[in-house]
Scaffold this active site. Structure first.
Site, PDB file in Angstrom:
ATOM      1  N   GLU A 420       2.747   1.043  -1.290  1.00 45.47           N
ATOM      2  CA  GLU A 420       3.997   1.777  -1.510  1.00 45.47           C
ATOM      3  C   GLU A 420       4.498   1.616  -2.942  1.00 45.47           C
ATOM      4  O   GLU A 420       5.642   1.228  -3.199  1.00 45.47           O
ATOM      5  CB  GLU A 420       5.054   1.343  -0.494  1.00 45.47           C
ATOM      6  CG  GLU A 420       4.642   1.686   0.917  1.00 45.47           C
ATOM      7  CD  GLU A 420       5.729   1.469   1.968  1.00 45.47           C
ATOM      8  OE1 GLU A 420       6.827   0.988   1.623  1.00 45.47           O
ATOM      9  OE2 GLU A 420       5.469   1.793   3.138  1.00 45.47           O
ATOM     10  N   GLU A 512      -0.716   1.461   7.249  1.00 43.58           N
ATOM     11  CA  GLU A 512       0.380   0.653   7.815  1.00 43.58           C
ATOM     12  C   GLU A 512       1.111   1.514   8.828  1.00 43.58           C
ATOM     13  O   GLU A 512       1.467   2.654   8.518  1.00 43.58           O
ATOM     14  CB  GLU A 512       1.317   0.215   6.680  1.00 43.58           C
ATOM     15  CG  GLU A 512       2.378  -0.756   7.111  1.00 43.58           C
ATOM     16  CD  GLU A 512       3.193  -1.256   5.911  1.00 43.58           C
ATOM     17  OE1 GLU A 512       2.615  -1.576   4.846  1.00 43.58           O
ATOM     18  OE2 GLU A 512       4.420  -1.313   6.043  1.00 43.58           O
TER      19      GLU A 512
HETATM   20  C1  GAL Z   1       6.765  -1.023   4.626  1.00 43.96           C
HETATM   21  C2  GAL Z   1       6.250  -2.051   3.624  1.00 43.96           C
HETATM   22  C3  GAL Z   1       6.060  -3.394   4.277  1.00 43.96           C
HETATM   23  C4  GAL Z   1       7.260  -3.745   5.100  1.00 43.96           C
HETATM   24  C5  GAL Z   1       7.485  -2.682   6.136  1.00 43.96           C
HETATM   25  C6  GAL Z   1       8.617  -2.953   7.091  1.00 43.96           C
HETATM   26  O1  GAL Z   1       7.314   0.068   4.003  1.00 43.96           O
HETATM   27  O2  GAL Z   1       5.036  -1.631   3.087  1.00 43.96           O
HETATM   28  O3  GAL Z   1       5.850  -4.358   3.291  1.00 43.96           O
HETATM   29  O4  GAL Z   1       8.348  -3.847   4.258  1.00 43.96           O
HETATM   30  O5  GAL Z   1       7.759  -1.478   5.472  1.00 43.96           O
HETATM   31  O6  GAL Z   1       8.776  -1.895   7.996  1.00 43.96           O
END
Ligand code: GAL
Length: 821
Positions: A420, A512
């Site tokens: 991100e 993710e």
């Molecule tokens: C994402 C990020 C992670 C964590 C997650 C929580 O956007 O890449 O590191 O913060 O959100 O939902």
């Protein structure tokens, strides 16, 4: 006669003594007997002026985890609310006079952060990045013989916040002292690839980098031996000449017949043993474990390993080990991987930084597909003092070292150049991505490069734009650029099905997903006030439960994520979606989204911080493994008459029938793409029993009983025998039971532990994200009936006796054997 005997004796010595294999290279664990001091009065490199108290300890060490949780700690609750600061380490050691012609290197696997190192007051250098391993050459500055050497390390984690999660502070990974001859293979000095693999044979390409620090050129023999199960498979020998004070990289090709392939089910490992000889004398040996496998990301079939489609069922994890903090321990990592393997997980994303080397060794051995990640930020910052400060000066070196360090691991399939990254939205990101890609490609062309990107979702109203084009509010320049080999999306599962329209020529991975939120053991019911009924994501954000709990039914997630079921349903449906990495496998310290203080750790894990699975663990197990699963929840202690939702996850069965006190509540089965079944039942105390059946035949039976008041303590150790090496661990689950042996689901009893024998308590936990009790205490409250004690061996054999006392409960104890086998 005497002279003759002496003569024979001399011949014997010459024949056997000199040919005795010499220790050509030693890699000594350098963790023990360090002195540590936190925040000395005078913060500079001249230790003599520092008036401070030193404490003896062994590494790996994380000083933050020893501190108190406090809202005012500059790490903030997102960083775990534990203290940072500046710490100093020093260690004295002697080097034998006979080693005067040797070279000595110190290898740090990771120091958080901004480390600076001195040997005998000579400055060796600094390394801001807290996750990468690094080496210094000690040789020119060493004393030999009786004179001591002193190594000093300054660790500066005072500028905070510098991380979006708990980082830990200190020399939190292993340290090694490496002794070599003047001519030796370099650090991370081999690179092995297997470009051609068939059933009959595999081509093994090996590059070996060798340094000659002798004052003259050397003729050497480089012997490369391929081993499987320690048996020689093939061997190559080459005569080379290395000029003085020079480095040489030698490339060779070997052939392995009928290769045994590395796979998730059977991660078979080969080893290359490199030997260097000068004048028939062995001067260096170096081992490189490797695996032989083929893989590709197919536009239609997704990830293919050894020509078979394999859905990547992965989790993201941060590096902390719960109660142990960031201090790495191989058994702690192995336990995490064992728990994940049981769930059916086959992939790990090392979010968002280079992992401990031991994690990759374990993934190689246990069969996990690793997405190895380098950075969470590039030039643009996310936390005030994060790595962006060091980006310009350090990113090239850090990325190169990361690839060199990890590129021989068969478990690594994907390089991630960032998570991100802020620059993804503009051309600056594309330019940087091109540069990073070139750095990676220069060192490894065998793996795909991706980044965890944000797809087109309008964060204001959470609207997802399914079509990827320039008109989108959140047009992602990096995704569009074609620089990445694999489109990696974080979240927005709604867009996944449109991937082929959006990116017809680039395969996909959900880097993710999910960000589901749950407190283990806690359940809201629809019959509670509406406020507590978590059918909408925003309820915990908008006040939520006053005790910062989140219901364990899979109904709550962040707005950018989804429930566990939602995302898996999409990934499951399409072969071209090669897989997903859930955010996260384990809860971690910091980032307690959606709550703030007093919460100090995350709710995202499928498994809590103590390592206890939440219920949704069994949804994955029912989907991701072949074993029959039947899991029903919640507990069975409620107010009489209250409507309670009973969920069941099951597999390898056609239906599940539920009984309350032997009265059937009916059989149910999953319809369509359902992943669970549910009954809503007015509570009556007694026994809930579920039976799963296939073709009318009983497969599994599960019972949950109404518990009476707490009466006894039960222990369950993950291992009853551990090694007497001062490192090994036994994780002991402590449960509060009623007099009939039923878990008391709301028990919060405080339990005091006593340990006797060759062991010590190194951590206690219960998975409560709001607890401010120290992980280093010798007592813990149960949380939803359970807590955990982590026991570490000392270096003597014997029996550890761990006993527990709690007011009103029967005393209890467990024995753990400690031996050196
Ligand atoms: C994402 C990020 C992670 C964590 C997650 C929580 O956007 O890449 O590191 O913060 O959100 O939902």
């Amino acid at each position: 006669m005497k002279a003759k005997l002496l003569w024979y004796f001399l011949i014997l010595i010459l024949t056997f003594g000199c040919n005795k294999p010499q220790k050509t290279r030693t890699v000594e664990n350098f963790n023990s007997n360090w002195l540590f001091s936190l925040e000395p009065k005078k913060d500079n490199s001249n230790f003599k002026q520092i008036d401070t108290v030193w404490r003896e300890l062994n590494l790996p060490h994380d000083w933050s985890i020893e501190g108190d949780f406090n809202e005012t700690n500059p790490a903030t609750y997102n960083g775990g609310a534990l203290p940072g600061g500046t710490g100093w380490y020093k260690k004295t050691f002697k080097i034998e006079e006979s080693d005067k012609l040797k070279e000595f290197y110190i290898d740090f696997d990771g120091v958080y952060m901004n480390s600076e190192v001195w040997i005998n007051n000579h400055y060796l250098g600094k390394r801001p990045n807290g996750y990468i391993g690094f080496r210094y050459n000690l040789t020119p500055y060493l004393n030999f013989g009786e004179n001591e050497n002193e190594i000093k390390v300054k660790v500066d984690n005072s500028q905070q916040p510098n991380s979006r999660w708990y980082s830990g502070s200190g020399i939190y990974r292993n340290v090694w002292l490496v002794k070599t001859n003047k001519l030796h293979i370099n650090n991370w000095g081999t690179f092995v690839t297997t470009p051609i693999v068939t059933l009959d044979s595999a081509t093994v390409n090996l590059e070996t980098s060798i340094t000659n620090n002798y004052k003259e050129a050397k003729n050497i023999l480089l012997k490369t031996i391929v081993l499987f199960n320690n048996e020689k498979i093939t061997e190559n020998s080459n005569h080379l000449n290395i000029t003085t004070k020079n480095e040489l990289t030698f490339s060779e090709k070997l052939n392995v017949k009928s290769p045994k392939l590395w796979s998730i089910e059977n991660p078979q490992l080969y080893k290359i043993l490199s030997e260097i000889y000068i004048d028939n004398q062995l001067v260096d040996t170096y081992e490189t474990p490797f695996g032989i496998r083929t893989f590709k990301f197919d536009l239609d079939k997704g990830f293919m390993l050894n020509n078979k489609s394999v859905k990547i069922k992965g989790v993201c994890n941060h590096h902390d080990l719960g109660a142990l903090g960031a201090a790495v321990n191989k058994r702690a990592l192995e336990r995490q991987l064992e728990i994940l393997k049981e769930m059916g997980v086959n992939g790990i994303r090392t979010s968002h930084n280079p992992p401990a080397p031991e994690l990759l060794d374990l993934c190689d051995k246990m069969g996990f597909i690793v997405m190895d990640e380098s950075f969470d930020v590039w030039n643009n910052t996310k936390a005030k003092y994060d790595y962006a400060i060091n980006w310009k000066e350090w990113h090239k070196k850090d990325l190169e070292d990361f690839i060199k360090r990890d590129r021989n691991h068969p478990s690594v399939f994907i390089w991630s150049i960032g998570n991100e990254i802020q620059e993804q939205w503009n051309e600056q990101g594309v330019t940087t991505a091109k540069e990073l890609k070139a750095i990676v490609r220069n060192l490894d062309t065998t793996r795909l490069i991706t980044a965890g990107m944000n797809p087109p979702v309008n964060m204001e109203n959470q609207e997802v734009t399914l079509q990827f084009d320039k008109a989108n509010v959140t047009y992602n320049a990096l995704a569009a650029s074609g620089v990445l080999d694999l489109i990696g999306y974080n979240y927005a599962h709604q867009t996944y099905e449109y991937h082929k329209q959006n990116f017809p020529n680039t395969p996909f991975i959900a880097t993710e997903t999910t960000s589901g939120l749950q407190t283990r053991g806690y359940y809201d019911q629809k019959s509670d006030t509406l406020k507590r009924w978590p059918v909408r994501w925003d309820i915990p954000f908008d006040g939520g439960n006053s005790d910062n709990t989140i219901s364990s039914y899979d109904q709550v997630s962040t707005p950018w994520g989804s429930t566990h079921e939602e995302t898996w349903k999409v990934i499951k449906k399409h072969d071209f979606l090669s897989g997903m990495f859930i955010w996260t496998g384990f809860d971690y310290l910091g980032e307690p989204t959606p709550y703030v203080w007093p919460s100090r750790s995350s709710y995202f894990g499928v498994i809590d911080l103590a390592g206890f699975p939440k219920d949704v663990y069994y949804m994955y197990q029912s989907e991701w493994t072949d074993k029959p699963v039947l899991h029903i929840f919640p507990h069975w202690n409620w107010e009489i008459g209250k409507d309670v939702d009973i969920w069941a996850y099951y597999s390898q069965a056609d239906e599940v029938e539920l009984f309350l006190n032997n009265k059937s509540l009916g059989a149910k089965k999953k319809e369509g793409d359902d992943l669970h079944i549910m009954w809503r039942v007015p509570f009556q105390p007694g026994t809930l029993k579920a039976i799963s059946r296939k073709d009318g035949k009983e497969i599994l039976v599960k019972e949950i009983k109404t518990a009476e008041k707490p009466a006894q303590i039960s222990f369950n150790a993950d291992r009853n025998t551990i090694k007497s090496d001062s490192v090994d661990l036994s994780y002991i689950t402590v449960s509060i039971l009623d007099k009939n042996g039923t878990l008391v689901p709301n028990a919060t009893n405080n339990i005091q532990f006593k340990i006797e024998g060759p062991g010590k308590i190194v951590g206690v936990d219960n998975g409560d994200p709001t607890s401010h009790a120290s992980f280093k205490a010798s007592d813990r409250n149960a949380f939803y009936g359970k807590c955990l004690v982590i026991v570490q061996s000392l270096n003597s054999e014997g029996i550890i006796k761990l006993s527990a006392q709690s007011q009103g409960l029967e005393d209890s104890s467990i024995n753990i054997n400690v031996n050196n086998k």
